[in-house]
Design a protein around this motif. Structure first.
Motif, PDB file in Angstrom:
ATOM      1  N   UNK A  62      63.673 -22.322  57.051  1.00  0.00           N
ATOM      2  CA  UNK A  62      64.836 -23.157  56.257  1.00  0.00           C
ATOM      3  C   UNK A  62      65.304 -24.285  57.120  1.00  0.00           C
ATOM      4  N   UNK A  63      65.426 -25.664  56.225  1.00  0.00           N
ATOM      5  CA  UNK A  63      65.630 -26.902  56.781  1.00  0.00           C
ATOM      6  C   UNK A  63      66.955 -27.540  56.732  1.00  0.00           C
ATOM      7  N   UNK A  64      67.491 -27.179  55.351  1.00  0.00           N
ATOM      8  CA  UNK A  64      68.710 -27.538  54.960  1.00  0.00           C
ATOM      9  C   UNK A  64      69.668 -26.659  54.266  1.00  0.00           C
ATOM     10  N   UNK A  65      70.943 -26.777  54.330  1.00  0.00           N
ATOM     11  CA  UNK A  65      71.591 -25.677  53.722  1.00  0.00           C
ATOM     12  C   UNK A  65      72.960 -26.108  52.942  1.00  0.00           C
ATOM     13  N   UNK A  66      73.199 -25.599  51.609  1.00  0.00           N
ATOM     14  CA  UNK A  66      74.318 -26.087  50.855  1.00  0.00           C
ATOM     15  C   UNK A  66      74.955 -24.695  50.702  1.00  0.00           C
ATOM     16  N   UNK A  67      76.339 -24.674  51.029  1.00  0.00           N
ATOM     17  CA  UNK A  67      76.959 -23.566  50.857  1.00  0.00           C
ATOM     18  C   UNK A  67      77.789 -23.368  49.291  1.00  0.00           C
ATOM     19  N   UNK A  68      77.634 -22.223  48.670  1.00  0.00           N
ATOM     20  CA  UNK A  68      77.934 -22.184  47.509  1.00  0.00           C
ATOM     21  C   UNK A  68      79.152 -21.151  47.644  1.00  0.00           C
ATOM     22  N   UNK A  69      80.419 -21.544  47.098  1.00  0.00           N
ATOM     23  CA  UNK A  69      81.643 -20.475  47.303  1.00  0.00           C
ATOM     24  C   UNK A  69      81.920 -20.075  46.013  1.00  0.00           C
ATOM     25  N   UNK A  70      81.387 -20.388  44.537  1.00  0.00           N
ATOM     26  CA  UNK A  70      81.637 -19.721  43.616  1.00  0.00           C
ATOM     27  C   UNK A  70      80.579 -19.313  42.769  1.00  0.00           C
ATOM     28  N   UNK A  71      80.606 -18.124  42.117  1.00  0.00           N
ATOM     29  CA  UNK A  71      79.456 -17.337  41.569  1.00  0.00           C
ATOM     30  C   UNK A  71      78.572 -18.518  40.559  1.00  0.00           C
ATOM     31  N   UNK A  72      77.264 -18.228  41.237  1.00  0.00           N
ATOM     32  CA  UNK A  72      76.329 -18.871  40.198  1.00  0.00           C
ATOM     33  C   UNK A  72      75.661 -18.182  39.062  1.00  0.00           C
ATOM     34  N   UNK A  73      76.093 -16.764  39.104  1.00  0.00           N
ATOM     35  CA  UNK A  73      75.601 -15.919  37.949  1.00  0.00           C
ATOM     36  C   UNK A  73      76.371 -14.961  37.398  1.00  0.00           C
ATOM     37  N   UNK A  74      76.305 -14.643  36.145  1.00  0.00           N
ATOM     38  CA  UNK A  74      77.017 -13.627  35.356  1.00  0.00           C
ATOM     39  C   UNK A  74      76.138 -12.417  34.968  1.00  0.00           C
ATOM     40  N   UNK A  75      76.757 -11.482  34.873  1.00  0.00           N
ATOM     41  CA  UNK A  75      76.031 -10.294  34.324  1.00  0.00           C
ATOM     42  C   UNK A  75      76.166 -10.410  32.828  1.00  0.00           C
ATOM     43  N   UNK A  76      75.211 -10.309  32.331  1.00  0.00           N
ATOM     44  CA  UNK A  76      74.988 -10.557  30.758  1.00  0.00           C
ATOM     45  C   UNK A  76      74.475  -8.832  30.188  1.00  0.00           C
ATOM     46  N   UNK A  77      74.957  -8.471  29.356  1.00  0.00           N
ATOM     47  CA  UNK A  77      74.780  -7.192  28.704  1.00  0.00           C
ATOM     48  C   UNK A  77      73.774  -7.370  27.487  1.00  0.00           C
TER      49      UNK A  77
END
Length: 354
Positions: A125-140
Motif C-alpha cells: 500500500x502506497x497511499x491512503x484516503x480515509x472514508x468516514x461515510x458508508x459507500x455501500x447499501x444493502x439491496x434486497x
C-alpha cells in the motif's frame, strides 16, 4: 462472532471461485502449507528518487475511466507516461492483472491487499484516503420483506471475499450479533451481484452507492429496497506489486502520481455539478437527479499524514476474515510501504488532511 464454518461452503471453494484458477491454485497451495510467503515480505527501504527518470511509464488502473475524467477536468498533466489505463477495479481482477504484469498501480479498498497476501503475492500500500461515510447499501431482491440486518438471519447473502463489499457485509453481521452459521454466504464477485439479486439467487447484496439509483428505478416498484447501516469500509487506497516498487524509476513514478491522485479526488469533491454532468450523465448514462443522489452521499477525501489508524483498521479486517477461516491470521504492517506515507497529505489543503 462465531468462527463456525458457513454451512455447505468450503473456504477454498470461495477462493477458487473468486480468484480464478491460475491465481487461486498458487495461493491455496501456499496457504494449505501455512506458508503465505511471510518470510519474503518486507517493504523496500531504498530512498525514493527526487525525479522520475526519463522514459519511465506506468500501467495504472482506472475503473470506468474515472482517473482520466478527473485529470481532464482538473487540468492535471502527469510528469511521466501512462502506457495504459486499465479499466479494472474489482480486487480479484486487480490481483490477477498484477500477477500478469499488465498492471503496475491500482486503486482499491482495504481487503484486496489482504487477499493478495493470503495468495502469497507481494504487494504494498502506497497511499491512503480515509472514508468516514458508508459507500455501500444493502439491496434486497424484488419482493423482499427484509428491513434490517437482523433480518439477514437464514438468508442468502452475496459475498465477495476479496472485495470491499465482503468486509462491509462481515462487519455488518458482527455488529448485528449474527454468526457466520446464522446466514448463507453465496460466493460471487461484485459484478455478479445485480444479476443475482434480479434472479433471486440471493436475498441481499451490498451495492455501491453509485449502483443503487438505477437498481431501484428498475426494481423498486417490484418491492426491491435498500437497508442503510453506518458500517463503513474505511480505506480507499493505492497499491502496487513489490516488484514495481523495487524498480527505482517506477517507484519514483508512483510517488509522483500520488499527489495528482489526491488532487483529482479533491477536485471531484469540490465540483459536484461538473462531475455529475461530465461523468455520471455523459459516461454512465444516469439522469442528473440520479447523479446528484450519488454525489450527495460522497465522502470528503481525507489523506492522513500518519497511517496508524489505517493499519489498525486493516488489522481488524484481517482478523475478522481469520475468525471465519477465510485467511490465516497475520500482521498487516508488512502491507504498508512507509516511504510513501505522507505524500498524499502534503499535496492537499489542510482541510483534506486527517
Amino acid at each position: 462472532m462465531s468462527s463456525t464454518p458457513v454451512p455447505g461452503v468450503d473456504r477454498r471453494l470461495f477462493l477458487t471461485s473468486l480468484l480464478g484458477a491460475a491465481a487461486g491454485v498458487t495461493g491455496l497451495a501456499g496457504c494449505a502449507n501455512g506458508s503465505a510467503a511471510a518470510d519474503t515480505r518486507g517493504a523496500s527501504t531504498a530512498p525514493l528518487a527526487d525525479k522520475v527518470p526519463a522514459g519511465t511509464s506506468l500501467k495504472i488502473a482506472s475503473y470506468q475511466n474515472v482517473q482520466q475524467v478527473q485529470f481532464r477536468l482538473a487540468k492535471i498533466d502527469l510528469p511521466f507516461k501512462v502506457s495504459s489505463w486499465v479499466n479494472t477495479g474489482a480486487g480479484p481482477d486487480v490481483i490477477n492483472a498484477f500477477r500478469a504484469k499488465s498492471l503496475d498501480l491500482a486503486n482499491n479498498a482495504g481487503i484486496p491487499p489482504i487477499q493478495a497476501y493470503y495468495q502469497g503475492f507481494d504487494a504494498k500500500i502506497v497511499a491512503i484516503d480515509i472514508t468516514r461515510k458508508p459507500n455501500y447499501l444493502f439491496a434486497t431482491k424484488p419482493g423482499s420483506d427484509i428491513r434490517s440486518v437482523a433480518g439477514f438471519k437464514g438468508k442468502k447473502l452475496a459475498f465477495s471475499q476479496g472485495q470491499a463489499q465482503g468486509v462491509v457485509l462481515l462487519r455488518a453481521l458482527k455488529k448485528a450479533g449474527l454468526a457466520y452459521d446464522d446466514v448463507r454466504l453465496v460466493p460471487l464477485t461484485s459484478n455478479q451481484f445485480l444479476t443475482a439479486l434480479q434472479s433471486g439467487q440471493v436475498d441481499i447484496a451490498p451495492l455501491a452507492n453509485s449502483q443503487v439509483p438505477a437498481y431501484l428505478q428498475q426494481y423498486g416498484s417490484k418491492g426491491a429496497h435498500v437497508i442503510e447501516t453506518d458500517v463503513v469500509d474505511l480505506l480507499n487506497l493505492l497499491w502496487a506489486p513489490a516488484s514495481v516498487l523495487a524498480d527505482r524509476a517506477k517507484a519514483a513514478a508512483v510517488a509522483a502520481y500520488i499527489p495528482y491522485w489526491a488532487k483529482g479526488q479533491v477536485w471531484q469533491y469540490e465540483h459536484p455539478d461538473a462531475w455529475n454532468e461530465e461523468f455520471y450523465v455523459k459516461t454512465q448514462n444516469l439522469t442528473l437527479a440520479q447523479a446528484k443522489g450519488i454525489t450527495d452521499l460522497a465522502n470528503k477525501p481525507l489523506f492522513p499524514p500518519s497511517w496508524d489508524e489505517a493499519i489498525a483498521w486493516e488489522q481488524e479486517t484481517a482478523d475478522l476474515l481469520a475468525e471465519g477461516g477465510f485467511v490465516k491470521k497475520f500482521d498487516v504492517s508488512s502491507l504498508f510501504d512507509h516511504r510513501f506515507e505522507d505524500i498524499a497529505a502534503k499535496a492537499v489543503p489542510a482541510q483534506y488532511r486527517r
